[in-house]
Write a protein that holds these residues in place. Structure first.
Motif, short mmCIF file in Angstrom:
data_model
loop_
_atom_site.label_atom_id
_atom_site.label_comp_id
_atom_site.label_asym_id
_atom_site.label_seq_id
_atom_site.Cartn_x
_atom_site.Cartn_y
_atom_site.Cartn_z
N LEU A 41 0.76 -1.39 0.14
CA LEU A 41 0.07 -0.07 -0.07
C LEU A 41 0.82 1.41 0.11
N ARG A 42 2.06 1.23 0.59
CA ARG A 42 2.88 2.35 0.82
C ARG A 42 4.26 2.39 0.24
N GLN A 43 4.40 1.10 -0.34
CA GLN A 43 5.94 1.17 -1.00
C GLN A 43 7.14 1.15 0.13
N LYS A 44 6.58 0.95 1.33
CA LYS A 44 7.56 1.24 2.32
C LYS A 44 8.00 -0.21 2.95
N LYS A 45 9.41 -0.53 2.90
CA LYS A 45 9.72 -1.87 3.37
C LYS A 45 10.25 -1.58 5.23
N LEU A 46 9.64 -2.46 5.71
CA LEU A 46 10.02 -2.29 7.16
C LEU A 46 11.05 -3.80 7.36
N GLY A 47 12.07 -3.02 8.21
CA GLY A 47 13.22 -4.13 8.56
C GLY A 47 12.85 -5.11 9.77
N PHE A 48 13.59 -5.87 10.11
CA PHE A 48 13.46 -6.67 11.21
C PHE A 48 13.16 -6.17 12.25
N PRO A 49 13.76 -5.08 12.77
CA PRO A 49 13.69 -4.43 14.17
C PRO A 49 12.26 -3.84 14.10
N GLU A 50 11.77 -3.25 13.10
CA GLU A 50 10.46 -2.69 13.08
C GLU A 50 9.34 -3.69 13.07
N VAL A 51 9.47 -5.03 12.21
CA VAL A 51 8.55 -5.90 12.32
C VAL A 51 8.57 -6.63 13.69
N MET A 52 9.77 -6.82 14.46
CA MET A 52 9.45 -7.29 15.66
C MET A 52 8.98 -6.43 16.91
N ALA A 53 9.08 -5.27 16.55
CA ALA A 53 8.75 -4.07 17.40
C ALA A 53 7.13 -4.05 17.63
N LYS A 54 6.71 -4.22 16.12
CA LYS A 54 5.34 -4.33 15.87
C LYS A 54 4.61 -5.53 16.76
#
Length: 322
Positions: free
Chosen positions: A131-144
């Motif tokens: 939807l936003r063409q923004k790639k979330l890295g490992f730290p961001e995914v785990m924080a979520k």
């Protein structure tokens, strides 16, 4: 066979929805189990799109299995997670449904909660990219993922903190009842209180926010410092995090205004708000229900008789973990 499958699905559903995770995570896992997530292979089969290539890696067909387990970057996240899962070793698993079935058979509700929040965070990562063409890295995914995980049992605070569990109930045409219990690192009650707003009925989030502010006020009157306030209201907790990021529209929303009051009250303290499952908040929930009878009242170093066995159950659970 249909009856056997129905029983099996019922057990899987029960195990998923008792996992220690936010409701939205458990719902996603249940949808994944039933192959109902809108992955591209499903959309292609329905004639909605013409290409089912994975939008994240551009290499395989985006099935539920690929999106949540087999995409190369997804494999890296699973391996780096607390589960340390090596997806490539899952030779006998062909679908996400099969894997979830194995998980509910082998894991306790805490580990299953980790599975749920990671799967939800991976799907969130996929949607952010689409939807936003923004790639979330490992730290961001785990924080979520971590923000969606919460225990379903009461955990004592570390000394010298105090933990304040609070809850509110609204009964139409009757009013709003509130309850709070303050406990120390041993699980012993330091105080508890009830409050009742007769004929004042609010939406759930407003009632919980009013209860939060009231619990903060009582903590100040009782001279409790460094308090960990705990709620089982996912909506309140999510909105609170937005307020803490100063994203709320304080001028036009009553809920934001209430939580801004709470934020100001916490400004010069080391207190915080955390999220817990229903089971971890049962003492406060019971006290809140009794507030319809007791009205406004405070118990020092104690709780009402109706809530004492819930406090004892939490204490017993703590002893069993030692």
């Amino acid at each position: 066979m249909a009856s056997s499958t129905s029983v099996c699905n019922s057990v899987v559903q029960d195990r998923i929805f008792h996992a220690e995770a936010a409701p939205r995570c458990k719902k996603l896992v249940w949808n994944a189990y039933r192959e109902e997530l809108p992955v591209r292979s499903l959309l292609l089969a329905k004639g909605i799109i013409e290409n089912d290539t994975c939008p994240c890696c551009g290499k395989g067909n985006e099935t539920t299995m690929h999106a949540l387990l087999q995409c190369e970057e997804v494999k890296t996240i699973w391996f780096g997670s607390p589960l340390g899962l090596r997806v490539e070793t899952m030779h006998d698993i062909n679908t996400v449904s099969e894997w979830i079935h194995e998980c509910v058979a082998l894991l306790d509700k805490r580990a299953m909660g980790i599975v749920c929040v990671i799967m939800w965070a991976l799907w969130h990562r996929r949607n952010v990219w689409v939807l936003r063409q923004k790639k979330l890295g490992f730290p961001e995914v785990m924080a979520k993922a971590c923000s969606m995980f919460f225990p379903d049992e009461w955990i004592p605070p570390l000394y010298p903190h105090v933990k304040a569990n609070f809850s509110a109930f609204v009964q139409d045409n009757v009013g709003t009842a509130m309850g709070v219990v303050y406990r120390d690192s041993t699980g012993a009650p330091l105080a508890s209180a009830t409050n009742f707003m007769e004929k004042e009925c609010f939406e759930v989030e407003i009632a919980e926010a009013l209860c939060y502010r009231w619990a903060l006020e009582r903590a100040g009157e009782l001279c409790f410092c460094d308090v960990i306030f705990e709620t089982d209201c996912q909506e309140l907790y999510s909105h609170w995090n937005e307020i803490m990021k100063e994203k709320g529209n304080i001028e036009t929303c009553y809920l934001d205004s209430l939580l801004e009051d709470c934020r100001i009250m916490l400004r010069w303290t080391r207190s915080s708000l955390t999220l817990v499952g229903w089971g971890g908040n049962k003492v406060a929930r019971n006290i809140a229900l009794e507030a319809f009878v007791y009205g406004e009242r405070v118990w020092t170093e104690d709780v009402m008789d109706e809530a004492s066995h819930f406090v004892l159950a939490d204490a017993t659970n703590l002893q069993n973990q030692i």
